[in-house]
Each structure stands twice: as structure tokens, then as C-alpha cells.
Design a protein around this motif. Structure first.
Motif, PDB file in Angstrom:
ATOM      1  N   SER A  15      12.986  81.465  34.492  1.00  0.00           N
ATOM      2  CA  SER A  15      13.729  81.202  33.254  1.00  0.00           C
ATOM      3  C   SER A  15      15.029  80.466  33.545  1.00  0.00           C
ATOM      4  O   SER A  15      15.448  79.590  32.791  1.00  0.00           O
ATOM      5  CB  SER A  15      14.005  82.508  32.509  1.00  0.00           C
ATOM      6  OG  SER A  15      12.794  83.055  32.029  1.00  0.00           O
ATOM      7  N   ILE A  16      15.669  80.805  34.655  1.00  0.00           N
ATOM      8  CA  ILE A  16      16.883  80.090  35.067  1.00  0.00           C
ATOM      9  C   ILE A  16      16.532  78.654  35.437  1.00  0.00           C
ATOM     10  O   ILE A  16      17.227  77.707  35.050  1.00  0.00           O
ATOM     11  CB  ILE A  16      17.573  80.835  36.234  1.00  0.00           C
ATOM     12  CG1 ILE A  16      18.090  82.197  35.768  1.00  0.00           C
ATOM     13  CG2 ILE A  16      18.696  79.977  36.835  1.00  0.00           C
ATOM     14  CD1 ILE A  16      18.507  83.125  36.890  1.00  0.00           C
TER      15      ILE A  16
ATOM     16  N   ASP B   2      17.855  75.168  33.699  1.00  0.00           N
ATOM     17  CA  ASP B   2      18.415  74.047  34.453  1.00  0.00           C
ATOM     18  C   ASP B   2      17.655  72.760  34.157  1.00  0.00           C
ATOM     19  O   ASP B   2      18.259  71.704  33.945  1.00  0.00           O
ATOM     20  CB  ASP B   2      18.367  74.324  35.959  1.00  0.00           C
ATOM     21  CG  ASP B   2      19.367  75.367  36.431  1.00  0.00           C
ATOM     22  OD1 ASP B   2      20.303  75.700  35.672  1.00  0.00           O
ATOM     23  OD2 ASP B   2      19.208  75.846  37.575  1.00  0.00           O
ATOM     24  N   GLU B   3      16.342  72.846  34.143  1.00  0.00           N
ATOM     25  CA  GLU B   3      15.511  71.665  33.890  1.00  0.00           C
ATOM     26  C   GLU B   3      15.755  71.121  32.483  1.00  0.00           C
ATOM     27  O   GLU B   3      15.841  69.906  32.281  1.00  0.00           O
ATOM     28  CB  GLU B   3      14.023  71.993  34.067  1.00  0.00           C
ATOM     29  CG  GLU B   3      13.633  72.466  35.448  1.00  0.00           C
ATOM     30  CD  GLU B   3      13.642  71.397  36.530  1.00  0.00           C
ATOM     31  OE1 GLU B   3      13.950  70.223  36.240  1.00  0.00           O
ATOM     32  OE2 GLU B   3      13.336  71.737  37.688  1.00  0.00           O
TER      33      GLU B   3
ATOM     34  N   PRO C 237      12.231  81.334  27.674  1.00  0.00           N
ATOM     35  CA  PRO C 237      13.352  81.079  26.766  1.00  0.00           C
ATOM     36  C   PRO C 237      13.149  79.716  26.115  1.00  0.00           C
ATOM     37  O   PRO C 237      12.525  78.826  26.704  1.00  0.00           O
ATOM     38  CB  PRO C 237      14.571  81.081  27.693  1.00  0.00           C
ATOM     39  CG  PRO C 237      14.040  80.834  29.057  1.00  0.00           C
ATOM     40  CD  PRO C 237      12.638  81.340  29.077  1.00  0.00           C
ATOM     41  N   GLY C 238      13.662  79.560  24.911  1.00  0.00           N
ATOM     42  CA  GLY C 238      13.427  78.302  24.219  1.00  0.00           C
ATOM     43  C   GLY C 238      14.516  77.888  23.252  1.00  0.00           C
ATOM     44  O   GLY C 238      14.301  76.987  22.454  1.00  0.00           O
ATOM     45  N   THR C 239      15.673  78.541  23.339  1.00  0.00           N
ATOM     46  CA  THR C 239      16.768  78.140  22.462  1.00  0.00           C
ATOM     47  C   THR C 239      17.898  77.560  23.304  1.00  0.00           C
ATOM     48  O   THR C 239      18.038  77.888  24.489  1.00  0.00           O
ATOM     49  CB  THR C 239      17.319  79.332  21.648  1.00  0.00           C
ATOM     50  OG1 THR C 239      17.949  80.258  22.539  1.00  0.00           O
ATOM     51  CG2 THR C 239      16.223  80.019  20.851  1.00  0.00           C
TER      52      THR C 239
ATOM     53  N   TYR D   6      19.330  78.739  27.000  1.00  0.00           N
ATOM     54  CA  TYR D   6      19.447  77.811  28.124  1.00  0.00           C
ATOM     55  C   TYR D   6      20.874  77.747  28.653  1.00  0.00           C
ATOM     56  O   TYR D   6      21.096  77.781  29.859  1.00  0.00           O
ATOM     57  CB  TYR D   6      18.982  76.411  27.731  1.00  0.00           C
ATOM     58  CG  TYR D   6      17.501  76.299  27.472  1.00  0.00           C
ATOM     59  CD1 TYR D   6      16.558  77.023  28.195  1.00  0.00           C
ATOM     60  CD2 TYR D   6      17.029  75.450  26.488  1.00  0.00           C
ATOM     61  CE1 TYR D   6      15.206  76.903  27.950  1.00  0.00           C
ATOM     62  CE2 TYR D   6      15.664  75.320  26.247  1.00  0.00           C
ATOM     63  CZ  TYR D   6      14.766  76.050  26.980  1.00  0.00           C
ATOM     64  OH  TYR D   6      13.419  75.921  26.738  1.00  0.00           O
ATOM     65  N   LEU D   7      21.842  77.659  27.757  1.00  0.00           N
ATOM     66  CA  LEU D   7      23.227  77.558  28.199  1.00  0.00           C
ATOM     67  C   LEU D   7      23.712  78.839  28.872  1.00  0.00           C
ATOM     68  O   LEU D   7      24.561  78.791  29.758  1.00  0.00           O
ATOM     69  CB  LEU D   7      24.133  77.180  27.025  1.00  0.00           C
ATOM     70  CG  LEU D   7      23.932  75.746  26.511  1.00  0.00           C
ATOM     71  CD1 LEU D   7      24.761  75.503  25.255  1.00  0.00           C
ATOM     72  CD2 LEU D   7      24.247  74.720  27.585  1.00  0.00           C
ATOM     73  N   ALA D   8      23.154  79.978  28.476  1.00  0.00           N
ATOM     74  CA  ALA D   8      23.518  81.241  29.128  1.00  0.00           C
ATOM     75  C   ALA D   8      22.888  81.367  30.514  1.00  0.00           C
ATOM     76  O   ALA D   8      23.443  82.034  31.388  1.00  0.00           O
ATOM     77  CB  ALA D   8      23.084  82.417  28.250  1.00  0.00           C
ATOM     78  N   LEU D   9      21.756  80.703  30.737  1.00  0.00           N
ATOM     79  CA  LEU D   9      21.021  80.841  31.991  1.00  0.00           C
ATOM     80  C   LEU D   9      21.310  79.755  33.029  1.00  0.00           C
ATOM     81  O   LEU D   9      21.181  79.983  34.224  1.00  0.00           O
ATOM     82  CB  LEU D   9      19.511  80.838  31.713  1.00  0.00           C
ATOM     83  CG  LEU D   9      18.935  82.045  30.982  1.00  0.00           C
ATOM     84  CD1 LEU D   9      17.515  81.753  30.502  1.00  0.00           C
ATOM     85  CD2 LEU D   9      18.955  83.269  31.884  1.00  0.00           C
ATOM     86  N   THR D  10      21.688  78.570  32.584  1.00  0.00           N
ATOM     87  CA  THR D  10      21.761  77.415  33.476  1.00  0.00           C
ATOM     88  C   THR D  10      22.882  77.498  34.497  1.00  0.00           C
ATOM     89  O   THR D  10      23.913  78.131  34.262  1.00  0.00           O
ATOM     90  CB  THR D  10      21.889  76.105  32.673  1.00  0.00           C
ATOM     91  OG1 THR D  10      21.725  74.997  33.564  1.00  0.00           O
ATOM     92  CG2 THR D  10      23.220  76.006  31.957  1.00  0.00           C
TER      93      THR D  10
END
Length: 157
Positions: free
Chosen positions: A20-21, A25-26, A78-80, A84-88
Motif C-alpha cells: 500500500s505504501i 508512492d507510485e 487504498p484508492g483516495t 495516498y498522501l498519508a502513506l507516501t
């Protein structure tokens, strides 16, 4: 969804968490590459516009494949944008110029960051989490990012 593919559920959860991380990033890199494609200016506009398009098409395929790998392992991707911003690991910078060299430097740094993160996890998937399939998949991702980084870096010489 419970998946019975010979990997312990707790290991599948950890693999999905790491993937998910990677997916975040991708996705962020894809978005930044599209921004470069849309906004690049200068005498080399047309060539770089096409170059960035090739790279974002590759990244779009990667994003889809990583999300599908997460689903294959029985987890939800994840798809929002918020997720994404919380994980990247990547950051969004407001670039001061829209020239190709500025975009290429920024994107090269992001590919290198992703490469480091992929390398940190590639052996972990196989040895600690007993998921040779994801380990093999990550090796393929490494190769794709190495080539994309090489292409970016070659423009900067």
C-alpha cells in the motif's frame, strides 16, 4: 476476503501494508509525471511532452498492477488521495519553473527514493514474510524504475 495461498494471514497483512505504501508512492509519482507532461515549457517542449507521456503510461500500468497484487493477496488497495498522501514517502513541491530539466531532476529523485524503498523490502518479502511471489514482483518493479531513472538521468548529463 480470506486468501489461502500458503502464506500466513499476518504475513499477508504485512505484505499488503508495505504494498500500500508502494502503491501510494507510485500514484504520487504518476501524478507528478502527468504534471510534467502537461506543463513542461521550453524549446524542447514537444520531445519532453512525449517523453513524460511514455513515463506516465508506464507508471499507470505499475499503479494498476500494484493494486491488483494487493487484491490478489486478499486485501483492499487504498484508492483516495487522502490515503495516498498519508502513506507516501514522496513529497509534492511547488516547482518555480516548468522547464524540462527541473521536472527531470524532481522525477529522478522520486524514482531513486522509490528504488531505495523497494530494495529495503525486496528480501523482506521472501525471507521474513515468506512471499516469494511478491519478492519476485518487486524485483521486476526495481528493474522498471531503474530504467526509467536511467532515462531521466541521461537527459541531465
Amino acid at each position: 476476503m480470506k486468501t489461502s495461498i500458503g502464506i500466513k494471514q499476518e504475513n499477508l497483512s504485512k505484505v499488503a501494508e508495505i504494498l500500500s505504501i508502494i502503491l501510494a508512492d507510485e500514484f504520487v509519482l504518476l501524478t507528478k509525471t502527468k504534471k510534467a507532461h502537461w506543463n513542461v515549457e521550453g524549446a524542447d517542449f514537444y520531445n519532453k511532452h512525449l517523453f513524460f507521456e511514455q513515463q506516465y503510461n508506464q507508471l499507470d500500468e505499475i499503479v494498476d498492477a500494484v493494486a491488483e497484487r494487493i487484491r490478489t493477496l486478499g486485501h483492499y488497495a487504498p484508492g483516495t488521495l487522502k490515503e495516498y498522501l498519508a502513506l507516501t514517502h514522496l513529497s509534492e513541491h511547488a516547482l518555480e519553473t516548468n522547464d524540462s530539466l527541473t521536472y527531470m531532476n524532481e522525477l529522478l529523485c522520486d524514482h531513486e527514493s522509490i528504488l531505495i524503498h523497494l530494495r529495503e523490502n525486496s528480501n523482506n518479502f521472501a525471507t521474513q514474510l515468506h512471499d516469494a511471489g511478491t519478492s519476485d514482483y518487486i524485483t521486476g518493479l526495481l528493474e522498471m524504475h531503474e530504467k526509467m531513472a536511467w532515462m531521466l538521468g541521461s537527459h541531465l548529463k
